[in-house]
Design a protein around this motif. Structure first.
Motif, PDB file in Angstrom:
ATOM      1  N   ARG A  45      34.347  49.759  29.028  1.00 16.87           N
ATOM      2  CA  ARG A  45      34.028  48.373  28.747  1.00 16.87           C
ATOM      3  C   ARG A  45      34.109  47.583  30.049  1.00 16.87           C
ATOM      4  O   ARG A  45      35.039  47.760  30.836  1.00 16.87           O
ATOM      5  N   GLU A  46      33.145  46.692  30.270  1.00 14.43           N
ATOM      6  CA  GLU A  46      33.109  45.925  31.495  1.00 14.43           C
ATOM      7  C   GLU A  46      32.905  44.442  31.215  1.00 14.43           C
ATOM      8  O   GLU A  46      32.255  44.071  30.231  1.00 14.43           O
ATOM      9  N   LEU A  47      33.450  43.618  32.098  1.00 12.55           N
ATOM     10  CA  LEU A  47      33.285  42.180  31.980  1.00 12.55           C
ATOM     11  C   LEU A  47      31.853  41.797  32.337  1.00 12.55           C
ATOM     12  O   LEU A  47      31.330  42.218  33.379  1.00 12.55           O
ATOM     13  N   VAL A  48      31.232  41.003  31.496  1.00  8.93           N
ATOM     14  CA  VAL A  48      29.883  40.498  31.758  1.00  8.93           C
ATOM     15  C   VAL A  48      29.949  39.071  32.305  1.00  8.93           C
ATOM     16  O   VAL A  48      29.335  38.752  33.324  1.00  8.93           O
ATOM     17  N   ALA A  49      30.685  38.201  31.620  1.00  8.76           N
ATOM     18  CA  ALA A  49      30.771  36.801  32.034  1.00  8.76           C
ATOM     19  C   ALA A  49      31.998  36.164  31.397  1.00  8.76           C
ATOM     20  O   ALA A  49      32.428  36.580  30.318  1.00  8.76           O
ATOM     21  N   GLY A  50      32.547  35.173  32.083  1.00 10.09           N
ATOM     22  CA  GLY A  50      33.690  34.450  31.558  1.00 10.09           C
ATOM     23  C   GLY A  50      33.569  32.970  31.843  1.00 10.09           C
ATOM     24  O   GLY A  50      32.861  32.554  32.770  1.00 10.09           O
ATOM     25  N   VAL A  51      34.272  32.173  31.020  1.00 11.95           N
ATOM     26  CA  VAL A  51      34.268  30.728  31.215  1.00 11.95           C
ATOM     27  C   VAL A  51      35.659  30.194  30.903  1.00 11.95           C
ATOM     28  O   VAL A  51      36.274  30.586  29.898  1.00 11.95           O
ATOM     29  N   THR A  52      36.178  29.337  31.784  1.00 11.11           N
ATOM     30  CA  THR A  52      37.501  28.762  31.567  1.00 11.11           C
ATOM     31  C   THR A  52      37.398  27.551  30.630  1.00 11.11           C
ATOM     32  O   THR A  52      36.299  27.107  30.279  1.00 11.11           O
ATOM     33  N   SER A  53      38.556  27.037  30.266  1.00 10.37           N
ATOM     34  CA  SER A  53      38.570  25.897  29.352  1.00 10.37           C
ATOM     35  C   SER A  53      37.936  24.653  29.980  1.00 10.37           C
ATOM     36  O   SER A  53      37.454  23.775  29.257  1.00 10.37           O
ATOM     37  N   ASP A  54      37.920  24.585  31.310  1.00 12.58           N
ATOM     38  CA  ASP A  54      37.301  23.433  31.963  1.00 12.58           C
ATOM     39  C   ASP A  54      35.901  23.740  32.486  1.00 12.58           C
ATOM     40  O   ASP A  54      35.351  22.974  33.279  1.00 12.58           O
TER      41      ASP A  54
END
Length: 121
Positions: A45-54
């Motif tokens: 499994r690999e990270l595609v995209a992430g977004v923080t709370s801000d």
């Protein structure tokens, strides 16, 4: 109980687009990072995209310029817009969220059940 439910996967031809959505529900005080991972057959499994709370985002090099992650904090949702899809993008896509259930909760990672994305050549 916290649930993450993904939707929007499917079969698409190379060059096409898909939009994945993930909604968190249950007892939720706050959600920190939200992200999308994928797992291709026989691969980790690999990270595609992430977004923080801000709203700060990060992307895997392989999807930069093609995928866009966004979130709606009021609705506890995260979306992945995928354009110019390639056969290498095929896999099961999972939503992950770091959720605090109460004010004193340090937070835990929760995962969705996954949604299949298949890109044909």
């Amino acid at each position: 109980q916290v649930r993450l439910v993904e939707s929007g996967g499917g079969l698409v031809q190379a060059g096409g687009s898909l939009r994945l959505s993930c909604a968190a529900s249950g007892i939720i005080f706050s959600i920190n990072g939200m992200s999308w991972y994928r797992q291709a057959p026989g691969k980790q499994r690999e990270l595609v995209a992430g977004v923080t709370s801000d709203g700060r985002t990060n992307y895997a090099d392989s999807v930069k310029g093609r995928f866009t992650i966004s979130r709606d904090n009021a609705k506890n949702t995260v979306t992945l817009q995928m354009n110019s899809l390639k056969p290498d993008d095929t896999g099961v896509y999972y939503c992950k969220a770091e959720i605090q259930r109460f004010w004193h909760d340090p937070g835990s990672d929760y995962w969705g059940q996954g949604t299949q994305v298949t890109v044909s050549s």
